[in-house]
Design an enzyme around this catalytic site. Structure first.
Site, PDB file in Angstrom:
ATOM      1  N   GLU A  57      15.478  10.067  -9.839  1.00 45.28           N
ATOM      2  CA  GLU A  57      15.535   9.920  -8.393  1.00 45.28           C
ATOM      3  C   GLU A  57      16.852  10.450  -7.844  1.00 45.28           C
ATOM      4  OE1 GLU A  57      14.291   6.037  -6.918  1.00 45.28           O
ATOM      5  OE2 GLU A  57      13.264   5.727  -8.829  1.00 45.28           O
TER       6      GLU A  57
ATOM      7  N   LYS B  15      13.338  -4.876 -17.531  1.00 48.64           N
ATOM      8  CA  LYS B  15      12.143  -4.936 -18.371  1.00 48.64           C
ATOM      9  C   LYS B  15      12.358  -5.833 -19.584  1.00 48.64           C
ATOM     10  CE  LYS B  15      10.537  -0.475 -16.658  1.00 48.64           C
ATOM     11  NZ  LYS B  15      10.699   0.989 -16.762  1.00 48.64           N
TER      12      LYS B  15
ATOM     13  N   GLY C 200      12.038  16.379 -10.684  1.00 47.63           N
ATOM     14  CA  GLY C 200      11.347  15.244 -10.083  1.00 47.63           C
ATOM     15  C   GLY C 200      11.248  14.046 -11.006  1.00 47.63           C
TER      16      GLY C 200
ATOM     17  N   ASP D 141      17.312  -0.786 -15.021  1.00 51.15           N
ATOM     18  CA  ASP D 141      15.851  -0.767 -15.086  1.00 51.15           C
ATOM     19  C   ASP D 141      15.391  -1.270 -16.467  1.00 51.15           C
ATOM     20  OD1 ASP D 141      13.110   0.158 -14.139  1.00 51.15           O
ATOM     21  OD2 ASP D 141      13.343   1.295 -15.996  1.00 51.15           O
TER      22      ASP D 141
ATOM     23  N   GLY E 194       4.630   0.397 -17.172  1.00 46.75           N
ATOM     24  CA  GLY E 194       3.388   0.982 -16.646  1.00 46.75           C
ATOM     25  C   GLY E 194       2.299   1.076 -17.698  1.00 46.75           C
TER      26      GLY E 194
ATOM     27  N   PHE F 233       0.845  -1.199   0.000  1.00 47.01           N
ATOM     28  CA  PHE F 233       0.000   0.000   0.000  1.00 47.01           C
ATOM     29  C   PHE F 233       0.883   1.252   0.000  1.00 47.01           C
ATOM     30  CE2 PHE F 233      -3.461   2.671   2.047  1.00 47.01           C
ATOM     31  CZ  PHE F 233      -4.299   2.625   0.947  1.00 47.01           C
TER      32      PHE F 233
END
Lengths: 340, 340
Positions: B209, B224, B206, B220, B153, B8
């Site tokens: 990171e 993938k 932003g 990364d 995503g 969460f």
């Protein structure tokens, strides 16, 4: 999967050839055994209860022999017999497109769906005219109606809207969906030739048809927009609801002026929600480099979905030709039965 | 659909917010009633047998109150209780990625799949490490394992390979799958700044990171590519099988030289079949305007499939952010249950 194929023109024949080539792959990858029991033309067809030997059929084609000489040919074979025999689960409907009344495809599809048989088709006519009605019959009988081949062949425009943006709301769809007109406009721009010369070149190259009017007047694109709107946006529009402008009046000067401003003139089909209505048009539009379809040139095609929660997603490519159209039929067959 | 949510954090919370917003739409469009029975964190969770009031949970968040104060909070709630209660059909697994051993996500997924519960996840760790094993358990128990959120995503890269090119054989996949590195390379090229300056700008905006090493070193993207290769090409490769080169050594001069030749330097992940093997790499590559991913700039992402019978198909776009990642979880939930 037990298949009846109805319609045996260019795409139908390419489909049979593709099945021969890909049968083992499909069986291995999807555990799906594709068996064709019927190949039906307007004046009869071939039926084999345990599956037609497709290589034998293609031999007839390769030797320029009529398949009427095939040992299993029957003059009276039609959709009636297919329904009566009750031994297929999926009908591949590839008869010629008729945008006046959708026949004979419309009757084929209705009868199959009513009898609990899935339908996979590349025949635009019945889908432009009666998608809502056909889908209702399919749902009522718990079978599938797959129409991916009708809106750009190998380009997964229907798939994009069904799966790639699933869960989101499609606010607008834009497409460059007609290879012939895109080829002509690209040629005019890149080679600085008039519309007439680009069209004549496209005809020589076998890209434009001798009578190119459905393409160049925008009606092929408009037909595809009707289908995308009705299948993917829950609309119920008809061809007459679309404002259509083709490319026949496009001047070389206009294209050259656009290019100097780093713009391109493209035949865009667009459908969008406006005040709870779905509105659509097809017309040549100047687009800039930030447009997702700016780089879709020559015979290439593309479609672009504007969604509420997944952002903008564009899908570009897919080869064109009867073999690739047949591959999009095969794609839908796989999706009927085997989904991850 | 009865859902257990485990994890969460940012995406988990965004997912709950999205469900509140889209519940009616999903019910109407897909006849799918999404009910969340569990929200589980590492130290306990909330359980309501007839469905959690999600708006109430979000009120806790909005008021900066810990959900431990929720009336249904239980300290001992974990995957064990979810399995024992046997009252969900789908687990949404969104715990933090752990690429060392995949835990705790790996255990959550295994136990759910073994118990006949579908799993939808955005947690890369277990999928990078153990996709084959998890998929086997899913198949054995006739449930689904959906991992679309792990490879970009909102960009439907997994969907593209499963549905858009179904029936064809994928010969190669190329992707620009990391927004941070693409942003840095685009900025270097368009604004003629050094790698260090572009990175520092990306951090201020932003986008990168504070510790950007997983992105800029290429891992990364490599993660993938492992997932795409294993899910879509039947491979069984690991991170260590991929040759990985990041963008930290990229010089502005290189980018400027490329631009003068109308090329762009992009961090490309590629996986392809070679002699019955699947080989993959990640590295900065100069691509020309005819490359399908040439115009994927800044934060944008894209993936490109080379197939045998459908041609080349590229998919570009998809918004980035926790809300859009949550939308990709919602997409997979819809695809688990309701497929046209």
């Amino acid at each position: 999967m037990d298949i009846g194929l109805i319609g045996f023109g260019g795409v139908g024949q390419a489909f049979v050839k593709l099945l021969i080539e890909k049968k083992k792959y499909i069986l291995k990858k999807y555990n799906l055994d594709l068996k064709v029991k019927y190949i039906v033309k307007s004046d009869g067809g071939i039926y084999k209860a345990n599956g037609i030997d497709l290589e034998e059929v293609i031999e007839f084609i390769n030797k320029n022999k009529s398949i009427k000489e095939h040992i299993s040919w029957k003059n009276d074979l039609s959709i009636d017999e297919i329904i009566k025999n009750n031994d297929i689960d999926t009908l591949v409907e590839l008869t010629s497109t008729n945008i006046e009344n959708g026949e004979p495809g419309l009757t084929h599809m209705k009868r199959a769906l009513e009898s609990g048989i899935n339908v996979v088709t590349g025949n635009k006519g019945p889908i432009i005219l009666k998608y809502k009605e056909l889908k209702k019959i399919a749902d009522k009988n718990s079978v599938k109606l797959k129409v991916g081949c009708t809106t750009g062949g190998a380009l997964p425009s229907i798939n994009g809207g069904l799966y790639d943006v699933a869960g989101s709301e499609i606010q607008a769809i834009e497409g460059i969906l007609n290879g012939t007109t895109n080829y002509i406009l690209s040629k005019m721009s890149m080679e600085e030739v008039s519309y007439e010369e680009a069209l004549s070149q496209a005809q020589k190259d076998g890209i434009a048809e001798a009578n190119p009017s459905l393409d160049v007047l925008g009606y092929d694109t408009a037909s595809k927009m009707v289908i995308l709107a009705n299948v993917l946006m829950g609309a119920n529009i008809k061809l007459k609801d679309i404002e259509v402008q083709g490319i026949t009046e496009v001047k070389l000067e206009t294209i050259e002026k656009a290019r100097k401003e780093n713009k391109k003139l493209k035949l865009i089909g667009k459908v969008q929600r406006e005040d709870n209505m779905v509105k659509a048009y097809v017309r040549p539009i100047e687009i800039k480099e930030d447009h997702p379809l700016y780089f879709v040139d020559y015979k290439n095609k593309g479609v672009y979905f504007k969604t509420d929660i997944l952002g903008d997603i564009s899908i570009i490519g897919g080869a064109s030709g009867t073999r690739n159209a047949a591959a999009s039929i095969l794609r839908d067959l796989v999706l009927v039965k085997s989904l991850e």
